[in-house]
Design an enzyme around this catalytic site. Structure first.
Site, PDB file in Angstrom:
ATOM      1  N   LYS A 192       0.865  -1.190   0.000  1.00 24.82           N
ATOM      2  CA  LYS A 192       0.000   0.000   0.000  1.00 24.82           C
ATOM      3  C   LYS A 192       0.894   1.230   0.000  1.00 24.82           C
ATOM      4  O   LYS A 192       1.315   1.699   1.066  1.00 24.82           O
ATOM      5  CB  LYS A 192      -0.934   0.004   1.209  1.00 24.82           C
ATOM      6  CG  LYS A 192      -2.026   1.068   1.125  1.00 24.82           C
ATOM      7  CD  LYS A 192      -3.018   0.933   2.249  1.00 24.82           C
ATOM      8  CE  LYS A 192      -4.115   1.993   2.152  1.00 24.82           C
ATOM      9  NZ  LYS A 192      -4.997   1.815   0.987  1.00 24.82           N
ATOM     10  N   GLU A 224      -2.236  -2.042  -3.472  1.00 25.49           N
ATOM     11  CA  GLU A 224      -3.540  -1.468  -3.158  1.00 25.49           C
ATOM     12  C   GLU A 224      -3.492   0.044  -3.235  1.00 25.49           C
ATOM     13  O   GLU A 224      -2.602   0.687  -2.671  1.00 25.49           O
ATOM     14  CB  GLU A 224      -3.983  -1.903  -1.761  1.00 25.49           C
ATOM     15  CG  GLU A 224      -5.363  -1.373  -1.388  1.00 25.49           C
ATOM     16  CD  GLU A 224      -5.703  -1.612   0.070  1.00 25.49           C
ATOM     17  OE1 GLU A 224      -6.308  -0.703   0.687  1.00 25.49           O
ATOM     18  OE2 GLU A 224      -5.363  -2.682   0.596  1.00 25.49           O
TER      19      GLU A 224
END
Length: 246
Positions: free
Chosen positions: A51, A130
């Site tokens: 992320k 992500e």
């Protein structure tokens, strides 16, 4: 390597990403016998969730930490340093480009790409990056996170938060991803509203209108863990897509 985006903030990107990682972890024991994952040669499938940008981080003795990034790390079999998984951390739970401006950090696509250890990511048989927010997340100065995905030419996994308005959000997001010249490798329906009216009918409509493979529908879970959500997902289309592009 895939990029995971959602129809909106709180569509369930982290839950679905973690569940996909968990589902692939489970494949390790049967990889050699399953034609859907024949692209992989070994019985052990290494996984990694990343992320790059996270706001809403908590101060810890080790520095700022984001719950979503930590969840991805827990679900990943490949263990890397936190700073490699989540290089841009911001404390306030606000739009990342606003949080970045407050502390004098630039979030240009080129800077984000430079922060990514792509060589380390390539160690994983299955890697998910992500995003934050939705597809057209602003980075400031007229730039968007989608530019990073375009430059890296990553196939996209779309998480549809199943609630009122999701049909419009899903179709507009699909349209934008395709218009950016990228492929949608699959989509997941995630039931974020347990009281959504005509849920089955809305899901049926999406199945008709979405052009990418359907990876599954995660129901509203009393215990929304990666292990529980993984039971509802089928990762085989992702490996078939990777095999076709190899």
């Amino acid at each position: 390597m895939f990029f995971v985006t959602g129809t909106d903030t709180d569509s369930g990107k982290t839950l679905v990403s973690s569940a996909l990682l968990t589902a692939v972890n489970r494949l390790g024991a049967i990889a050699s016998a399953d034609s859907a994952v024949s692209i992989l040669a070994s019985n052990t499938l290494s996984t990694l969730g990343v992320k790059p940008i996270a706001s809403g981080c908590a101060q810890t003795s080790e520095g700022l930490r984001n719950a979503d990034a930590l969840q991805l790390m827990t679900s990943s079999s490949l263990k890397l340093a936190y700073s490699t998984i989540n290089p841009f951390t911001f404390e306030p739970a606000i739009a990342p480009h606003i949080a970045a401006a407050q502390v004098g950090v630039g979030l240009a696509p080129e800077v984000i790409i430079e922060s990514l250890d792509l060589a380390a990511f390539a160690q994983a048989d299955f890697c998910l990056i992500e995003g934050a927010g939705g597809w057209r997340l602003p980075l400031g100065e007229g730039r968007y996170l989608s530019e990073v995905v375009q430059r890296l030419e990553l196939p996209v996994i779309l998480v549809v938060g199943m609630k009122l308005g999701c049909l419009n959000h899903a179709l507009l997001t699909q349209e934008a991803i395709l218009a950016d010249g990228l492929k949608i490798a699959g989509w997941v329906a995630n039931r974020v509203d347990p009281n959504m009216s005509m849920f089955a009918e809305n899901l049926a409509s999406l199945k008709e209108m979405m052009s990418a493979p359907f990876l599954g529908c995660v129901p509203f879970l009393d215990d929304p863990s990666a292990e529980n959500a993984a039971d509802y997902l089928d990762t085989s289309p992702l490996f078939q897509s990777a095999e076709a592009n190899a």
